[in-house]
Write an enzyme that holds these catalytic residues in place. Structure first.
Site, short mmCIF file in Angstrom:
data_model
loop_
_atom_site.label_atom_id
_atom_site.label_comp_id
_atom_site.label_asym_id
_atom_site.label_seq_id
_atom_site.Cartn_x
_atom_site.Cartn_y
_atom_site.Cartn_z
N ALA A 1 0.83 -1.21 0.00
CA ALA A 1 0.00 0.00 0.00
C ALA A 1 0.87 1.26 0.00
O ALA A 1 0.60 2.22 -0.73
CB ALA A 1 -0.92 0.00 1.21
N GLU B 1 27.91 -22.03 -9.93
CA GLU B 1 26.64 -21.29 -9.85
C GLU B 1 25.47 -22.23 -10.12
O GLU B 1 25.66 -23.33 -10.63
CB GLU B 1 26.59 -20.20 -10.94
CG GLU B 1 27.71 -19.21 -10.86
CD GLU B 1 27.71 -18.25 -12.05
OE1 GLU B 1 26.85 -18.38 -12.94
OE2 GLU B 1 28.57 -17.37 -12.07
N LYS C 1 22.39 -23.42 -12.37
CA LYS C 1 21.97 -23.28 -13.77
C LYS C 1 20.46 -23.05 -13.75
O LYS C 1 19.67 -23.96 -13.51
CB LYS C 1 22.31 -24.54 -14.57
CG LYS C 1 22.00 -24.36 -16.04
CD LYS C 1 22.54 -25.50 -16.87
CE LYS C 1 22.47 -25.19 -18.36
NZ LYS C 1 21.17 -24.76 -18.84
N ASP D 1 16.68 -22.42 -14.72
CA ASP D 1 15.85 -22.99 -15.78
C ASP D 1 14.87 -21.94 -16.26
O ASP D 1 13.69 -21.99 -15.98
CB ASP D 1 15.13 -24.23 -15.25
CG ASP D 1 14.62 -25.10 -16.37
OD1 ASP D 1 14.96 -24.83 -17.54
OD2 ASP D 1 13.88 -26.05 -16.08
N TYR E 1 18.02 -12.66 -13.11
CA TYR E 1 19.25 -12.90 -12.36
C TYR E 1 20.44 -12.85 -13.32
O TYR E 1 20.45 -13.55 -14.33
CB TYR E 1 19.22 -14.27 -11.68
CG TYR E 1 18.24 -14.32 -10.54
CD1 TYR E 1 18.55 -13.69 -9.33
CD2 TYR E 1 17.03 -14.96 -10.66
CE1 TYR E 1 17.65 -13.71 -8.28
CE2 TYR E 1 16.12 -14.99 -9.61
CZ TYR E 1 16.44 -14.36 -8.43
OH TYR E 1 15.55 -14.38 -7.39
N LYS F 1 24.43 -31.08 -15.25
CA LYS F 1 22.98 -31.10 -15.13
C LYS F 1 22.50 -32.14 -14.12
O LYS F 1 23.13 -33.18 -13.95
CB LYS F 1 22.38 -31.44 -16.50
CG LYS F 1 22.85 -30.53 -17.61
CD LYS F 1 21.84 -29.50 -17.96
CE LYS F 1 20.75 -30.09 -18.76
NZ LYS F 1 20.19 -29.21 -19.76
N CYS G 1 -17.64 -50.08 -9.62
CA CYS G 1 -16.26 -50.28 -9.18
C CYS G 1 -15.58 -51.31 -10.09
O CYS G 1 -16.09 -52.42 -10.26
CB CYS G 1 -16.22 -50.75 -7.74
SG CYS G 1 -14.56 -51.24 -7.22
N CYS H 1 -14.73 -54.58 -7.66
CA CYS H 1 -15.73 -55.44 -7.02
C CYS H 1 -17.13 -55.28 -7.59
O CYS H 1 -18.04 -56.00 -7.20
CB CYS H 1 -15.74 -55.19 -5.51
SG CYS H 1 -16.44 -53.59 -5.07
N CYS I 1 -15.79 -46.11 -4.59
CA CYS I 1 -16.48 -47.39 -4.59
C CYS I 1 -17.17 -47.49 -3.23
O CYS I 1 -16.59 -47.17 -2.19
CB CYS I 1 -15.45 -48.51 -4.74
SG CYS I 1 -16.01 -50.10 -4.12
N CYS J 1 -14.81 -54.87 -0.96
CA CYS J 1 -14.02 -54.67 -2.19
C CYS J 1 -12.59 -55.16 -1.97
O CYS J 1 -11.88 -54.64 -1.11
CB CYS J 1 -14.02 -53.19 -2.55
SG CYS J 1 -13.01 -52.80 -3.98
S1 IVH Z 1 26.73 -18.92 -18.63
C1 IVH Z 1 29.59 -18.60 -21.86
N1 IVH Z 1 25.55 -19.28 -16.33
O1 IVH Z 1 22.27 -22.06 -19.80
C2 IVH Z 1 28.60 -19.13 -20.92
N2 IVH Z 1 24.35 -19.85 -18.31
O2 IVH Z 1 23.52 -23.70 -22.11
C3 IVH Z 1 27.22 -18.68 -21.24
N3 IVH Z 1 22.09 -20.67 -17.89
O3 IVH Z 1 21.70 -20.06 -22.58
C4 IVH Z 1 26.19 -19.06 -20.28
N4 IVH Z 1 22.15 -20.48 -15.70
O4 IVH Z 1 20.25 -19.66 -20.55
C5 IVH Z 1 25.44 -19.40 -17.67
N5 IVH Z 1 24.62 -19.50 -14.22
C6 IVH Z 1 24.52 -19.61 -15.55
C7 IVH Z 1 23.35 -20.09 -16.18
C8 IVH Z 1 23.31 -20.20 -17.57
C9 IVH Z 1 21.41 -20.81 -16.75
C10 IVH Z 1 21.55 -21.02 -19.22
C11 IVH Z 1 21.58 -19.89 -20.20
C12 IVH Z 1 22.33 -20.40 -21.40
C13 IVH Z 1 22.34 -21.86 -21.19
C14 IVH Z 1 23.65 -22.41 -21.70
#
Ligand code: IVH
Length: 716
Positions: A35, A153, A155, A157, A263, A359, A456, A459, A474, A480
């Site tokens: 608010a 880091e 990865k 999605d 991010y 992965k 059912c 049974c 059922c 049953c």
């Molecule tokens: S670095 C030169 N860091 O993964 C490196 N990519 O297969 C370029 N992704 O298209 C990517 N988290 O969409 C990097 N911490 C991360 C990531 C990341 C997700 C994805 C990104 C990229 C794909 C690479």
């Protein structure tokens, strides 16, 4: 008010609003209510309406500025957007590290000093450290360890985007596309409040391209889907699709209403005013910190690691915390930290040699829904189960998945013959998330439970779906066989009577052969007859009879739970058992008397009443008694220890207690003492000259106590 002071107010409002955006979306530390935030926005809008000539593109009111465009214009990336090589196995990571090590050793870049050595402090924090003991420990933690210096880091999605800032202003945002050319999504990206329209501070280079991922948190996704449903729109299959769909909206007003976040994990072109390429920092880690200072949320969860072993530990620890993260990640990424080393390593094809994605086994896959079968559960619920073309997901091959109930199938518009998304996260039962509508064949068949099962399927009893309930049942009860089997299986389970060796195959045979009708019949089974069943040797028959025998004196609560009364879980069973003390008293209790039990409400009370009102259920209890089953009164709650299950970390010098004394007292109170702080730490007890552990506690939001606080805890 003079124009001057009004203008002052406008500038203050803008700064204040952007500061709140930063706090909320980047630092995750909101400082005002929605608010209050809205009031600031309204006031700003008011001033800008009075003075349209004061409106600038970086005003917070201009996040949703542009009107719908007809298409997304192509954008050529100034620096190519690469993808990453993928690895799944530990050996692949070892091979990656070996390759990197060999190349860097050759070029003399291994363990180059000057970029801040990686020390044990940087490691993944789940390693149980011995309790700290002065200087030796400190030295060990500060000693540089050998191996290549990496940043690990998450990865994310989501979707990769490139944000281009010129003179500190966001001028363009583009998708990755094929890496060389993406699409212009500036109008949509501007609506993300985690994306600064203007870089913070005044040290921005002439050109700065920030790269990262746009995603939706799981909580935001769930809320969005609720909204979609309440408006009669189709829900999204997962956060990633929701994010992708939201970014690809031609009308930025739609994107603005979608909770997307950005991010940062990298960068593209960086140039000074003379158009020269810049490298403002020497390491990836320093670059990320540098980006954070411009106002970006930067790759949370990142850590420095040395060598393959530490990378693998990071992988394991993130893997186990993954389901608790607010958003989906599909792996982790390892990057060589030293930027000179990155340059030496270079690229192969479209992926860098200095980074790799490790992965997790996919938690979602697509496959064909071959059919829908109906199973009958313990309480008679007719449960549709998906028959799938076998698919490898979440680390196992899945052929069946739950569809929950009929309403869910219709809500998601799942049809037989569809290609569907199947999800198996952690140990959770695999589920069908939804159909891939683009791949729907013309002859896909909608599912109708009552048409498939007018009675059912096990049974033949009538089925009913009470008004307002999502479940069709059922009505056969223990007549049953399906319900009988499930009831037995439940009764034998670990939290009930804990009868080891009574598996579902055997139950199936015992019930189908008519040998066992109720729980009480189990107690008449002999070794001799059991050993005639397939796959039942003499020894296992003997063991099973023994296990059955041992279950003759269960705590009352377990026997009550074993009966499988609807709405009576373990905890309720315990509360009720403690309150009444005997099976007879529970059977005779009125609804009102049942309601006297703490935490028992009308639904549970009615369910217990209904169960014991049935003659056949009372007969089972009587037969159990006749078979010599004698429940025992439940023990009163054990004199609970005040620190049971809690882990504490001691740091610094406490005023009165020695380390040993404090440790002894914590252990005596049922607690544990650990040498390192993690999210699982309940409290950090800090004395004088507390050091990095106190800082760590603050970083992780772990509660900190002084000695007095500890003593108070111990008293309870
Ligand atoms: S670095 C030169 N860091 O993964 C490196 N990519 O297969 C370029 N992704 O298209 C990517 N988290 O969409 C990097 N911490 C991360 C990531 C990341 C997700 C994805 C990104 C990229 C794909 C690479």
């Amino acid at each position: 008010m003079t124009d001057d002071s009004l203008r002052r107010e406008l500038l203050d409002l803008r700064a204040e609003i952007e500061a709140h955006n930063h706090r909320y979306y980047v630092l995750d530390e909101p400082a005002v209510s929605d608010a209050q935030y809205d009031r600031l926005m309204n006031r700003l809008q008011e001033i800008e309406q009075e003075h349209p000539d004061w409106v600038t593109p970086d005003s917070p009111t201009q996040r949703v500025g542009a009107s719908p465009s007809g298409h997304f214009a192509p954008v050529r990336h100034a620096v190519r957007m690469l993808s990453l090589g993928n690895a799944f196995e530990d050996q692949d990571i070892q091979a990656f590290d070996d390759r990197v090590t060999a190349i860097l050793a050759e070029s003399g870049l291994l363990n180059e000093p000057g970029h801040g050595a990686v020390t044990a402090d940087c490691l993944v924090p789940d390693e149980p450290e011995p309790p700290a003991s002065g200087d030796a420990d400190e030295l060990r933690r500060k000693a540089p360890i050998p191996g290549v210096d990496y940043v690990a880091e998450y990865k994310f999605d989501g979707l990769a985007v490139n944000l281009r800032y010129e003179q500190g202003h966001l001028v363009q945002a583009a998708t990755r596309g094929d890496g060389s050319e993406g699409e212009d999504i500036t109008a949509n990206i501007r609506t993300l409040r985690s994306v600064p329209l203007r870089l913070r501070g005044d040290a921005a280079p002439a050109v700065l391209e920030v790269r990262g991922e746009v995603l939706m948190t799981r909580a935001d996704f769930a809320r969005l889907n609720e909204q979609q449903l309440s408006r009669g729109d189709k829900p999204f299959v997962n956060p990633r699709n929701a994010a992708a769909g939201s970014l690809r909206q031609l009308d930025p007003r739609v994107t603005a209403a979608r909770p997307l976040r950005f991010y940062a994990y990298g960068w593209g072109q960086i140039r000074d005013a003379a158009g020269r390429d810049l490298q403002p920092q020497a390491t990836h880690a320093a670059m990320l910190d540098w980006l954070a200072a411009f106002g970006f949320a930067v790759s949370p969860g990142r850590r420095r690691c040395r060598g393959a072993a530490q990378l693998l530990r990071f992988y394991a620890s993130v893997g186990s915390e993954r389901s608790g993260l607010p958003y989906d990640i599909d792996g982790v990424v390892y990057k060589v930290n030293d930027l000179r080393a990155q340059e030496v390593l270079g690229f192969v094809a479209r992926a860098p040699r200095f980074a790799i994605a490790h992965k997790f086994p996919a938690q979602e896959e697509t496959t064909r829904l071959v059919g829908i079968e109906v199973q009958v559960g313990r309480t008679g619920a007719l449960t549709p189960v998906a028959r799938l073309q076998p698919v490898f997901v979440g680390g196992v091959t899945v052929t069946n998945a739950t569809l929950h109930n009929e309403d869910e199938i219709h809500r998601k518009d799942i049809r037989i013959g569809d290609t569907v998304v199947v999800r198996r996260a952690g140990d959770v039962i695999p589920e069908v998330v939804g159909p891939v509508l683009d791949l729907r064949p013309a002859d896909a068949l909608p599912f109708d439970l009552l048409a498939a099962c007018p009675v059912c399927p096990v049974c033949g009893s009538a089925v009913e779906r009470p008004e307002g309930e999502a479940i069709t049942r059922c009505t056969g009860g223990l007549f049953c066989p399906a319900q009988r089997k499930q009831t037995l299986w439940h009764a034998a389970s670990r939290k009930a009577l804990d009868i080891d060796g009574l598996g579902d195959k055997l139950i199936e045979q015992l019930v189908d052969g008519g040998r066992v009708r109720t729980l009480a019949d189990l107690y008449g089974l002999t070794e001799l007859e059991l050993s005639t069943y397939p796959r039942m040797g003499r020894k296992s028959a003997q063991n099973l009879v023994q296990a059955i025998d041992q279950s003759r004196r269960p705590p009352l609560s377990r026997l009550l739970y074993a009966l499988g009364i609807r709405h009576v879980g373990e905890t309720t069973a315990r509360d009720v058992a403690r309150h009444f003390g005997s099976m007879q008293a529970i059977m005779d209790a009125s609804e009102d008397q049942l309601l006297q039990v703490p935490d028992v409400g009308p639904v549970v009370a009615a369910s217990i009443r209904r169960f014991f009102a049935e003659a056949h259920n009372r007969e089972v209890v009587a037969a159990l008694q006749a078979a010599g089953v004698e429940p025992q009164a439940d023990a009163a709650p054990a004199g609970a220890k005040p620190l049971a299950g809690k882990t504490l970390v001691l740091t610094g010098t406490l005023p009165a207690l020695t380390r040993d004394e404090a440790t002894r007292r914590i252990l005596a109170a049922g607690g544990k003492v650990s040498g390192s702080v993690s999210r699982k730490t309940a409290w950090v007890v800090a004395g004088e000259e507390a050091g990095s552990k106190l800082a760590k506690a603050e970083e992780l939001g772990v509660a900190v106590l002084d000695e007095a606080g500890l003593l108070k805890l111990l008293e309870h």
